[in-house]
Enzyme design. Sequence first.
Site, short mmCIF file in Angstrom:
data_model
loop_
_atom_site.label_atom_id
_atom_site.label_comp_id
_atom_site.label_asym_id
_atom_site.label_seq_id
_atom_site.Cartn_x
_atom_site.Cartn_y
_atom_site.Cartn_z
CB SER A 24 21.19 6.51 -6.36
OG SER A 24 22.02 7.51 -6.11
CG ASN A 109 29.71 4.64 3.25
OD1 ASN A 109 29.58 5.05 2.47
ND2 ASN A 109 30.48 3.75 4.10
CB THR A 154 -20.49 -8.39 11.89
OG1 THR A 154 -21.88 -8.38 12.06
CG2 THR A 154 -20.35 -7.06 13.14
CG HIS A 155 -19.53 -11.42 9.34
ND1 HIS A 155 -17.76 -12.32 9.84
CD2 HIS A 155 -19.89 -12.01 10.51
CE1 HIS A 155 -17.74 -12.70 11.03
NE2 HIS A 155 -18.87 -12.76 11.30
CB SER A 276 -18.06 3.87 -18.45
OG SER A 276 -18.15 3.38 -20.08
CE LYS A 282 -21.14 2.08 -14.19
NZ LYS A 282 -20.34 0.95 -14.71
CG ASN A 284 -17.57 4.11 -13.18
OD1 ASN A 284 -18.67 3.67 -12.85
ND2 ASN A 284 -16.96 4.55 -14.62
CD GLU A 289 -13.77 1.26 -9.08
OE1 GLU A 289 -14.26 0.96 -8.77
OE2 GLU A 289 -12.65 1.97 -10.02
CE1 TYR A 316 25.47 2.99 2.28
CE2 TYR A 316 27.56 2.67 0.57
CZ TYR A 316 26.20 2.31 1.01
OH TYR A 316 25.28 3.25 -0.01
CD GLN A 321 22.86 3.83 -5.75
OE1 GLN A 321 23.97 3.74 -5.18
NE2 GLN A 321 22.46 3.60 -6.80
#
Length: 491
Positions: A24, A109, A154-155, A276, A282, A284, A289, A316, A321
């Site tokens: 780990s 532990n 709405t929607h 782009s 463009k 973007n 996103e 434990y 882990q």
Amino acid sequence: MSNILRRGRLEAAPDEEILRYTSSMEADRWIFYADIAVDLAHTVMLKEQGIIRGEDCSKILSGLLKVREEGMEKLDFSYEDIHISLESRLIDMVGEEVGGRMHSGRSRNDEVATCIRLALRDELLGLLEELFTLRKTFLALAEKHTKTLMPGFTHLQHAQPTTLAHHLSAHESALSRDFDRVLDAFSRVNLCPLGAAAFASTGFSLNRKRTQELLGFAGMLENSMDAVSSRDFLIECASVFANLMINLSRMAEELVVWSSSEFNFIELDDTYASTSSIMPQKKNPDTAELMRGKTGVATGALMSLLTICKGLPLSYNRDLQEATPNIWRSAETVRASVRVMEGMARTMKVHPDVLAAQSVTGFTTATELADTFVRETGIPFRTAHQLVGVLARDSEKPTLEKIDSIAEVVLGESLSDRGLTEKMVREALNPVSNIERRKVPGGPAPEEMQRYLGKRQADLELNEQEIATLKDSIDSAFENLLSVVEEYRKD
């Protein structure tokens, strides 16, 4: 030197693949400084309880401070976790006769459970501060736009006129609940399991209250079995993170949509945009996103934690882990997303003229027209709903004459005979009048929004004080720990 953990019971060493599979060390980078803090506090307590000599305590503390100064890269990554690697490094420095005493009365532990809580506590405090800044930015923007008209949806269909302040403060309200959830989760993270040992506590006369105080924990996880095996606090935090990321993703989606040519409500700052590789025109909204996409990290971490912890018997189990990398990845993603959202919101350019023009597109004033029929003529709302619904089929602007002609078919009488006037109709169709009427608590009327924003600002100031109190408590504890360490190191 030999592996201090495996040299007794085990003879064969794990091969390279098994070591990679079970190690780990990479995930333990998150808890390097927490682990040293836990070692310092435990060593101080051992000395105070007479379990180790003052001279040994001094050497151990000096060695730990040296390890902290060197950094994690100086540790041996061939060990399976940071705890054994760090202890081994200490023994290399001060010898096993001294360094081998540090682990008295303690297990990995309870050690790792304490380290995770310490590190996660810091992450939560940082997130609280970042959420505070984001909410402050949203409220500041809302203050500027209490009269900026825009369409409500709405929607994703134009519904009723509202203001940008009303819309932004809705997001801030959701963020305030996220803040409360983080704060609430913090209270359960901020509990100390140290001293529980493997699970059945220890025969050494440990002072668990002392290490709790030295590490700045608000309380103690008393049952030693529960202390080492519970990871419900990770699940809770992962759930809080996922909820917050979903809220941020909704905001990011609106920034993507609003910055499109079809909407043109806002323009994102160039810092948060890309172009782009083939289409030079463009701009973007890539950052927004990506924020939507990174929501999967937080929701995925929650699912992973639920699956890892499901069905584990007390106490434990090594499965746990695998829990910690998920919470660190989620915390890192969520905190970065909060900071990035704050920057996008603060620097975006708003287009008030476009918002105002769109505020009446799609007959958004229809509800107020129906309400006006009810208030001024006494007809039932459902009947008014029907009348305006018929009007909505016509693409032309409603007039009193058209209203009366429909009313005569539906009701057998005109609404003008019931007191409706052309002025009332014009006012109902005016988006500004629409909004000014909506003075009920939480509505978009500028007067109500000013009251509401004042209340939200007062709540934010209280939250700022809560953060400061938590930080002061933890900072004071660590200042005291380092002061005691320095005192005992010189003994």
